[in-house]
Structure formats: structure tokens, C-alpha cells
Design an enzyme around this catalytic site. Structure first.
Site, PDB file in Angstrom:
ATOM      1  N   ASN A   9       0.839  -1.383   0.020  1.00 22.11           N
ATOM      2  CA  ASN A   9       0.388  -0.038   0.140  1.00 22.11           C
ATOM      3  C   ASN A   9       0.941   1.337  -0.363  1.00 22.11           C
ATOM      4  OD1 ASN A   9      -1.602   2.099  -0.031  1.00 22.11           O
ATOM      5  ND2 ASN A   9      -2.128   1.156   2.541  1.00 22.11           N
ATOM      6  N   LYS A  11      -0.003   4.467  -0.556  1.00 19.35           N
ATOM      7  CA  LYS A  11      -0.460   5.247   0.435  1.00 19.35           C
ATOM      8  C   LYS A  11       0.127   6.881  -0.872  1.00 19.35           C
ATOM      9  CE  LYS A  11      -0.171   3.482   4.407  1.00 19.35           C
ATOM     10  NZ  LYS A  11       0.127   3.166   6.063  1.00 19.35           N
ATOM     11  N   HIS A  91      -9.447   1.019   4.777  1.00 19.37           N
ATOM     12  CA  HIS A  91      -8.124   1.387   5.825  1.00 19.37           C
ATOM     13  C   HIS A  91      -8.003   2.846   7.190  1.00 19.37           C
ATOM     14  CE1 HIS A  91      -4.275   2.248   6.477  1.00 19.37           C
ATOM     15  NE2 HIS A  91      -3.783   1.571   5.916  1.00 19.37           N
ATOM     16  N   GLU A  93      -5.869   4.885   8.196  1.00 21.71           N
ATOM     17  CA  GLU A  93      -6.245   6.171   7.795  1.00 21.71           C
ATOM     18  C   GLU A  93      -7.549   6.799   7.070  1.00 21.71           C
ATOM     19  OE1 GLU A  93      -1.415   5.437   6.766  1.00 21.71           O
ATOM     20  OE2 GLU A  93      -2.740   5.956   5.092  1.00 21.71           O
ATOM     21  N   GLU A 163      -5.124  -4.565  10.174  1.00 22.92           N
ATOM     22  CA  GLU A 163      -4.050  -4.452  10.425  1.00 22.92           C
ATOM     23  C   GLU A 163      -4.924  -3.506  11.578  1.00 22.92           C
ATOM     24  OE1 GLU A 163      -1.732  -2.534   6.608  1.00 22.92           O
ATOM     25  OE2 GLU A 163      -4.122  -1.537   6.828  1.00 22.92           O
ATOM     26  N   GLY A 169       2.749   1.866  10.905  1.00 23.75           N
ATOM     27  CA  GLY A 169       4.043   3.081  10.530  1.00 23.75           C
ATOM     28  C   GLY A 169       4.603   3.386  11.473  1.00 23.75           C
ATOM     29  N   SER A 209       4.165  -2.957   9.841  1.00 24.38           N
ATOM     30  CA  SER A 209       5.359  -3.051  10.338  1.00 24.38           C
ATOM     31  C   SER A 209       5.907  -4.091   9.684  1.00 24.38           C
ATOM     32  CB  SER A 209       5.515  -2.531  12.165  1.00 24.38           C
ATOM     33  OG  SER A 209       5.391  -1.518  11.631  1.00 24.38           O
TER      34      SER A 209
END
Length: 247
Positions: A9, A11, A91, A93, A163, A169, A209
Site C-alpha cells: 500500500n 499511500k 483503511h 487512515e 491491521e 507506520g 510494520s
């Protein structure tokens, strides 16, 4: 047997030129042990799908309406025109920064399935929810909403990416046992909602990660069928190492 699926991904990273260079470097190292792909920015999708031969090209989001007054959004018919076959939805985010909910993710999943595009549906708990022991409840609740009122055969063919938000991240990652346990909960919830065939067919990824050094231990778990990878998918050498590690 469920074929593993490994998707990067990207992003908000990579220009069109960088995308083409990356794909050309990755194509020669692909093999048949798994499906491999990348989620590219909207601006790079046309060049990505034109360049890729065996690498899956996924969009990073979509809108559930086909057209309308939705400034800055991209519809499923627009993705179809570019020959996009996978799309990441839900996702964390998108959920935390841009207001995606289980309801809107569900609408996106249904529209993608109708178009023959495979959703990569993301779920996961925050660090506060994890610390409070709410992980299982969050997983089951998000799946209940995000997969509502779909057909069992449709759900069987999608990809679900678990996730934990606290591992995205941050350099932190769930232990192998925690990741396996949570992916098993995902499969069990699919079973509760849509039966054994859907549960045994759906592919469940772990994300958070993931890197060349730890992907083998995740992939060895019974209920982990792949990975959704962030930072380690941006560089040719690290993504190649992941591909090599999953032969």
C-alpha cells in the site's frame, strides 16, 4: 488451499514515472507462490495497469456512487476503465482522517463486487482499544457492519486485511501469536455471518510494520494468507526481499 496474497500500500507516494520504474524492476522477480501487488495513487493507475504484466495493481480507495457532486472522489466505473482489478477500502487512515465508516465501507464493497473488482477490506483496533482488551469486539463489530447484506460467494472472494492501527507506520508489530489469533477471529466472524465455505475461502492478510525480517513468521500462521505492507513496499530492494522470502 488459499493462495497467499501480498500487496503493498503505497499511500500518497510515487509519481507516474516512479511507478513505472518500480513495476519494471519488480516484474522479473515475481513467482507463482503467491499473488503480489501494489496499491498505487489514482494519478499513477493508468501507467501502472499499462505497465504491469503479472503484478496486481490496486486502487487505494473508491466512492460507492458512480458519479455526482463528490469533489475529488473517484468512482468504480473510472477504475474499471483503467482495468483495475483490486481496490483497498476502509483503511484506518481513511476511517480516522476522512470519515469512512462501516456503512460507507460496506457500500464500497458492494459496488466493487458488482463491478468484478476485488475489495481489500481493512479493519483493526486503535492502541486504546487494544489496551482496553477490546480487540475482538472491534474486529467482529467492524466486520458485521462492513460485510452486511452481502452474498456468501461474494464474501468468499474478497480479501480482508487485519491491521492493528497501533502497528501501522510505528515500527511496532503484533506478535505472531496475536496476529494469528486476530486473523482467526476474522475468519470465525465470516463463518458466523456467511458459513463455512465463505470462511474457508476468504483470504485474510495481516498488516502493520511487515518487513522482510518478519514476513515468514506471519505467513507460517494457519489463518494468515498474506500481508498488506506499507513502508517496506516502497523500495524495490525491500519488496524484492519480501517476494523472495515468500517463495
Amino acid at each position: 488451499m488459499r493462495k497467499p496474497i501480498i500487496v503493498g500500500n503505497w499511500k500518497m507516494n510515487k509519481t507516474c514515472k516512479e511507478t513505472v520504474e518500480f513495476i519494471n524492476a519488480i516484474e522479473p522477480v515475481l513467482h507463482d507462490a503467491a499473488d503480489y501487488g501494489v496499491g498505487a495513487p489514482f494519478t499513477a493507475l493508468k501507467d501502472a495497469t499499462a505497465t504491469a504484466k503479472n503484478l496486481i495493481i490496486a486502487a487505494e480507495n473508491c466512492h460507492f456512487e458512480d458519479n455526482g457532486a463528490f469533489t475529488g472522489e473517484v468512482s468504480v466505473p473510472m477504475l474499471e476503465e483503467l482495468n483495475v482489478k483490486y481496490c483497498i477500502i476502509g483503511h484506518s487512515e481513511r476511517r480516522t482522517m476522512f470519515g469512512d465508516t462501516d456503512e460507507t465501507v460496506n457500500k464500497k464493497a458492494k459496488r466493487l463486487v458488482k463491478a468484478g473488482i476485488t475489495p481489500i477490506l481493512c479493519i483493526g483496533e486503535t492502541e486504546a482499544q487494544y489496551d482496553a482488551g477490546q480487540t475482538e469486539k472491534v474486529i467482529r463489530d467492524q466486520l458485521t457492519g462492513s460485510l452486511a447484506d452481502m452474498c456468501a460467494d461474494c464474501v468468499k472472494d474478497i480479501v480482508i486485511a487485519y491491521e492493528p492501527i497501533w502497528a501501522i507506520g510505528t515500527g511496532k508489530s503484533a506478535s505472531k501469536d496475536d496476529a494469528q489469533n486476530c486473523c482467526a477471529i476474522v475468519r470465525d466472524q465470516v463463518r458466523k455471518m456467511y458459513g463455512d465455505d465463505a470462511a474457508e475461502g476468504v483470504r485474510v492478510q495481516y498488516g502493520g510494520s511487515v518487513k522482510p525480517e518478519n514476513i515468514k513468521e506471519y505467513m507460517a500462521c494457519e489463518d494468515i494468507d498474506g500481508a498488506l505492507i506499507g513502508g517496506a513496499s516502497l523500495k524495490v530492494d525491500s519488496f524484492t526481499a519480501i517476494i523472495d522470502a515468500t517463495k
